[in-house]
Design a protein around this motif. Sequence first.
Motif, PDB file in Angstrom:
ATOM      1  N   ASN A 111     -29.119   6.362   4.084  1.00 57.28           N
ATOM      2  CA  ASN A 111     -29.609   5.515   2.998  1.00 57.28           C
ATOM      3  C   ASN A 111     -31.056   5.842   2.638  1.00 57.28           C
ATOM      4  OD1 ASN A 111     -28.776   3.495   1.172  1.00 57.28           O
ATOM      5  ND2 ASN A 111     -29.962   1.958   2.279  1.00 57.28           N
ATOM      6  N   LEU A 112     -31.851   6.236   3.636  1.00 61.78           N
ATOM      7  CA  LEU A 112     -33.211   6.695   3.355  1.00 61.78           C
ATOM      8  C   LEU A 112     -33.179   7.968   2.518  1.00 61.78           C
ATOM      9  CD1 LEU A 112     -36.305   6.855   3.725  1.00 61.78           C
ATOM     10  CD2 LEU A 112     -35.873   7.914   5.963  1.00 61.78           C
ATOM     11  N   THR A 113     -32.324   8.922   2.908  1.00 60.54           N
ATOM     12  CA  THR A 113     -32.271  10.176   2.160  1.00 60.54           C
ATOM     13  C   THR A 113     -31.640   9.981   0.777  1.00 60.54           C
ATOM     14  OG1 THR A 113     -30.123  10.869   3.082  1.00 60.54           O
ATOM     15  CG2 THR A 113     -32.086  11.437   4.337  1.00 60.54           C
ATOM     16  N   GLU A 114     -30.745   9.010   0.646  1.00 62.36           N
ATOM     17  CA  GLU A 114     -30.188   8.706  -0.677  1.00 62.36           C
ATOM     18  C   GLU A 114     -31.277   8.169  -1.606  1.00 62.36           C
ATOM     19  OE1 GLU A 114     -27.370   9.430  -1.853  1.00 62.36           O
ATOM     20  OE2 GLU A 114     -26.114   9.832  -0.096  1.00 62.36           O
ATOM     21  N   HIS A 115     -32.238   7.428  -1.061  1.00 67.27           N
ATOM     22  CA  HIS A 115     -33.321   6.907  -1.892  1.00 67.27           C
ATOM     23  C   HIS A 115     -34.115   8.056  -2.519  1.00 67.27           C
ATOM     24  CE1 HIS A 115     -36.043   3.750  -3.250  1.00 67.27           C
ATOM     25  NE2 HIS A 115     -37.044   4.553  -2.928  1.00 67.27           N
ATOM     26  N   VAL A 116     -34.302   9.136  -1.764  1.00 64.38           N
ATOM     27  CA  VAL A 116     -34.966  10.328  -2.305  1.00 64.38           C
ATOM     28  C   VAL A 116     -34.219  10.818  -3.544  1.00 64.38           C
ATOM     29  CG1 VAL A 116     -35.524  12.748  -1.853  1.00 64.38           C
ATOM     30  CG2 VAL A 116     -35.902  11.031  -0.067  1.00 64.38           C
ATOM     31  N   GLN A 117     -32.894  10.735  -3.501  1.00 66.36           N
ATOM     32  CA  GLN A 117     -32.063  11.252  -4.585  1.00 66.36           C
ATOM     33  C   GLN A 117     -31.862  10.259  -5.729  1.00 66.36           C
ATOM     34  OE1 GLN A 117     -28.419  13.155  -2.852  1.00 66.36           O
ATOM     35  NE2 GLN A 117     -29.378  12.585  -0.927  1.00 66.36           N
ATOM     36  N   GLY A 118     -32.449   9.064  -5.595  1.00 66.35           N
ATOM     37  CA  GLY A 118     -32.291   8.059  -6.640  1.00 66.35           C
ATOM     38  C   GLY A 118     -31.068   7.189  -6.452  1.00 66.35           C
ATOM     39  N   ASN A 119     -30.557   7.113  -5.210  1.00 63.44           N
ATOM     40  CA  ASN A 119     -29.329   6.375  -4.936  1.00 63.44           C
ATOM     41  C   ASN A 119     -29.540   5.375  -3.805  1.00 63.44           C
ATOM     42  OD1 ASN A 119     -28.247   8.505  -6.562  1.00 63.44           O
ATOM     43  ND2 ASN A 119     -27.952   9.725  -4.714  1.00 63.44           N
ATOM     44  N   HIS A 120     -28.510   4.576  -3.542  1.00 62.18           N
ATOM     45  CA  HIS A 120     -28.449   3.789  -2.312  1.00 62.18           C
ATOM     46  C   HIS A 120     -26.984   3.551  -1.975  1.00 62.18           C
ATOM     47  CE1 HIS A 120     -28.055   0.521  -5.326  1.00 62.18           C
ATOM     48  NE2 HIS A 120     -27.382  -0.132  -4.378  1.00 62.18           N
ATOM     49  N   LEU A 121     -26.695   3.359  -0.691  1.00 62.30           N
ATOM     50  CA  LEU A 121     -25.324   3.116  -0.269  1.00 62.30           C
ATOM     51  C   LEU A 121     -24.876   1.726  -0.699  1.00 62.30           C
ATOM     52  CD1 LEU A 121     -25.216   4.771   3.275  1.00 62.30           C
ATOM     53  CD2 LEU A 121     -24.636   5.753   1.037  1.00 62.30           C
ATOM     54  N   LEU A 122     -23.552   1.578  -0.863  1.00 63.47           N
ATOM     55  CA  LEU A 122     -22.978   0.385  -1.476  1.00 63.47           C
ATOM     56  C   LEU A 122     -22.059  -0.349  -0.505  1.00 63.47           C
ATOM     57  CD1 LEU A 122     -21.921   2.192  -4.775  1.00 63.47           C
ATOM     58  CD2 LEU A 122     -24.002   0.849  -4.436  1.00 63.47           C
ATOM     59  N   ARG A 123     -21.846  -1.620  -0.786  1.00 66.69           N
ATOM     60  CA  ARG A 123     -20.865  -2.403  -0.047  1.00 66.69           C
ATOM     61  C   ARG A 123     -19.543  -2.363  -0.811  1.00 66.69           C
ATOM     62  NH1 ARG A 123     -25.077  -5.832  -0.499  1.00 66.69           N
ATOM     63  NH2 ARG A 123     -23.871  -7.283  -1.795  1.00 66.69           N
ATOM     64  N   ALA A 124     -18.459  -2.254  -0.081  1.00 63.53           N
ATOM     65  CA  ALA A 124     -17.139  -2.170  -0.719  1.00 63.53           C
ATOM     66  C   ALA A 124     -16.872  -3.372  -1.612  1.00 63.53           C
ATOM     67  CB  ALA A 124     -16.056  -2.052   0.355  1.00 63.53           C
ATOM     68  N   VAL A 125     -17.328  -4.535  -1.185  1.00 65.16           N
ATOM     69  CA  VAL A 125     -17.039  -5.740  -1.971  1.00 65.16           C
ATOM     70  C   VAL A 125     -17.774  -5.726  -3.313  1.00 65.16           C
ATOM     71  CG1 VAL A 125     -16.425  -7.193  -0.007  1.00 65.16           C
ATOM     72  CG2 VAL A 125     -18.834  -6.993  -0.683  1.00 65.16           C
ATOM     73  N   GLU A 126     -18.972  -5.142  -3.370  1.00 57.68           N
ATOM     74  CA  GLU A 126     -19.679  -5.109  -4.652  1.00 57.68           C
ATOM     75  C   GLU A 126     -19.050  -4.092  -5.594  1.00 57.68           C
ATOM     76  OE1 GLU A 126     -23.802  -3.654  -4.781  1.00 57.68           O
ATOM     77  OE2 GLU A 126     -23.497  -2.738  -2.805  1.00 57.68           O
ATOM     78  N   ILE A 127     -18.507  -3.000  -5.039  1.00 55.82           N
ATOM     79  CA  ILE A 127     -17.776  -2.050  -5.864  1.00 55.82           C
ATOM     80  C   ILE A 127     -16.527  -2.707  -6.436  1.00 55.82           C
ATOM     81  CG2 ILE A 127     -16.551   0.150  -5.888  1.00 55.82           C
ATOM     82  CD1 ILE A 127     -18.370   1.045  -3.570  1.00 55.82           C
ATOM     83  N   ALA A 128     -15.786  -3.398  -5.567  1.00 56.64           N
ATOM     84  CA  ALA A 128     -14.567  -4.076  -6.012  1.00 56.64           C
ATOM     85  C   ALA A 128     -14.870  -5.092  -7.100  1.00 56.64           C
ATOM     86  CB  ALA A 128     -13.890  -4.749  -4.817  1.00 56.64           C
ATOM     87  N   GLN A 129     -15.953  -5.839  -6.932  1.00 55.76           N
ATOM     88  CA  GLN A 129     -16.310  -6.855  -7.926  1.00 55.76           C
ATOM     89  C   GLN A 129     -16.620  -6.219  -9.274  1.00 55.76           C
ATOM     90  OE1 GLN A 129     -16.310 -10.390  -7.458  1.00 55.76           O
ATOM     91  NE2 GLN A 129     -16.299 -10.093  -9.681  1.00 55.76           N
ATOM     92  N   ALA A 130     -17.294  -5.069  -9.260  1.00 59.35           N
ATOM     93  CA  ALA A 130     -17.631  -4.399 -10.516  1.00 59.35           C
ATOM     94  C   ALA A 130     -16.369  -3.955 -11.265  1.00 59.35           C
ATOM     95  CB  ALA A 130     -18.538  -3.206 -10.242  1.00 59.35           C
ATOM     96  N   PHE A 131     -15.358  -3.489 -10.536  1.00 55.24           N
ATOM     97  CA  PHE A 131     -14.105  -3.095 -11.189  1.00 55.24           C
ATOM     98  C   PHE A 131     -13.336  -4.319 -11.681  1.00 55.24           C
ATOM     99  CE2 PHE A 131     -14.790   1.028  -9.108  1.00 55.24           C
ATOM    100  CZ  PHE A 131     -14.394   1.881 -10.124  1.00 55.24           C
ATOM    101  N   GLU A 132     -13.378  -5.400 -10.928  1.00 53.61           N
ATOM    102  CA  GLU A 132     -12.746  -6.640 -11.397  1.00 53.61           C
ATOM    103  C   GLU A 132     -13.409  -7.137 -12.668  1.00 53.61           C
ATOM    104  OE1 GLU A 132     -12.832  -9.423  -8.207  1.00 53.61           O
ATOM    105  OE2 GLU A 132     -11.251  -8.427  -7.053  1.00 53.61           O
ATOM    106  N   ASP A 133     -14.736  -7.034 -12.719  1.00 54.19           N
ATOM    107  CA  ASP A 133     -15.462  -7.445 -13.922  1.00 54.19           C
ATOM    108  C   ASP A 133     -15.081  -6.602 -15.130  1.00 54.19           C
ATOM    109  OD1 ASP A 133     -16.739  -9.339 -12.392  1.00 54.19           O
ATOM    110  OD2 ASP A 133     -18.608  -8.210 -12.181  1.00 54.19           O
ATOM    111  N   ALA A 134     -14.596  -5.366 -14.870  1.00 55.33           N
ATOM    112  CA  ALA A 134     -14.146  -4.487 -15.953  1.00 55.33           C
ATOM    113  C   ALA A 134     -12.685  -4.723 -16.308  1.00 55.33           C
ATOM    114  CB  ALA A 134     -14.368  -3.030 -15.557  1.00 55.33           C
ATOM    115  N   GLY A 135     -12.079  -5.754 -15.726  1.00 53.62           N
ATOM    116  CA  GLY A 135     -10.710  -6.112 -16.076  1.00 53.62           C
ATOM    117  C   GLY A 135      -9.643  -5.329 -15.342  1.00 53.62           C
ATOM    118  N   MET A 136      -9.961  -4.770 -14.165  1.00 52.58           N
ATOM    119  CA  MET A 136      -8.996  -3.974 -13.420  1.00 52.58           C
ATOM    120  C   MET A 136      -8.576  -4.706 -12.152  1.00 52.58           C
ATOM    121  SD  MET A 136     -10.801  -0.215 -13.941  1.00 52.58           S
ATOM    122  CE  MET A 136      -9.379   0.734 -13.398  1.00 52.58           C
ATOM    123  N   GLY A 137      -7.320  -4.485 -11.735  1.00 51.50           N
ATOM    124  CA  GLY A 137      -6.849  -5.033 -10.473  1.00 51.50           C
ATOM    125  C   GLY A 137      -7.336  -4.187  -9.319  1.00 51.50           C
ATOM    126  N   VAL A 138      -7.770  -4.812  -8.235  1.00 51.62           N
ATOM    127  CA  VAL A 138      -8.484  -4.094  -7.174  1.00 51.62           C
ATOM    128  C   VAL A 138      -7.905  -4.414  -5.797  1.00 51.62           C
ATOM    129  CG1 VAL A 138     -10.730  -3.687  -6.095  1.00 51.62           C
ATOM    130  CG2 VAL A 138     -10.602  -4.127  -8.546  1.00 51.62           C
TER     131      VAL A 138
END
Length: 338
Positions: free
Chosen positions: A292-319
């Motif tokens: 996660n430290l090295t991802e910050h160098v690249q402009g990223n950060h690691l994610l939680r599965a539940v937040e990914i799932a929520q984003a797809f649900e918000d887009a109207g998809m079954g998850v």
Amino acid sequence: MSDLKTRFREMARGAQTLGLGYIGVANGLFSALRGLGSARVEALAHAACMDEGYVRRWCDAAYAFGLLEADGDNFRLSEMGAALDPESEDTLMPVAGHAMMSMHMAERAASFMRDGARPGEAVMFERETLGPLFGPMLEGSFSRLFRKMIAPNLPVFAEVAERGGLVVDLGCGNGWYLRALLRDRPLLRGLGVDGFEGNIVQARALAEQAGMSDRLSFVQSDLHAFELDEKADLIAMNRALHHVWEAGAQTFIARLRDALKPGGVVAIWEPDWPEDRAQLRTPARQGFAFQNLTEHVQGNHLLRAVEIAQAFEDAGMGVEIFRFAEGQEAVIVARKAG
């Protein structure tokens, strides 16, 4: 204090061992020596097309750290050396590669921490010998988990394989995921998309070697702006979604949804960042914290599965969320309405 000094010295020797392993991997020395069986320095240098003086010093060091055995002036692979050969079954090559990548990224983080710079993914390819190993390292680290656990236990793969269609891998690296998926699923076609030319060149060559060029192709493109000539049945992203998340997750997810056929599916494979910080102390997840430290160098950060799932649900998809490797790895499957 003496026990602490001993521990640190042992860690330093471990780092040196992996450094020597990395040199042998990056320059084909383990592979060349496997082919020769036993060889003097001159013959090994010739077989690997390397400078004899460097090979001589490497052989002595690799012998000192147990990567090689010696019979007089002839060297051969030890058990550890054979395990680092990229061609060996269940090769440990990725361990040496990741160790060197970690040191490179630690140096970059130490520098950028001073002014907050986050220069992007290109920082991973600054070192000449590291870039070509990136795809093979990921393949060596995760292909077995995919073949043995993930693919057999995700119903969507059997579903898509039965009816056939187009599978797209965004951030495909050297194309290992698509090669593994298409190998025993003859009705599928694959398209890999990656932003780095070196990955695409490597992926095309490996697809040709595997006899899959007729139904597996690769294109270089910015993942943020990918476009498909036809709607996909399945879009996969393997440890790649976090690379585009901070630039606008909801916009990107809408692009994924719109690139699917009705009823099509997105399969997102990501390390699952833990809710409880204490879990980072477990050996299996210590690497997450460093990554996660090295991802910050690249402009990223690691994610939680539940937040990914929520984003797809918000887009109207079954998850659905599927977890593997004692919960460390998550695959989020999101389906577009039919």
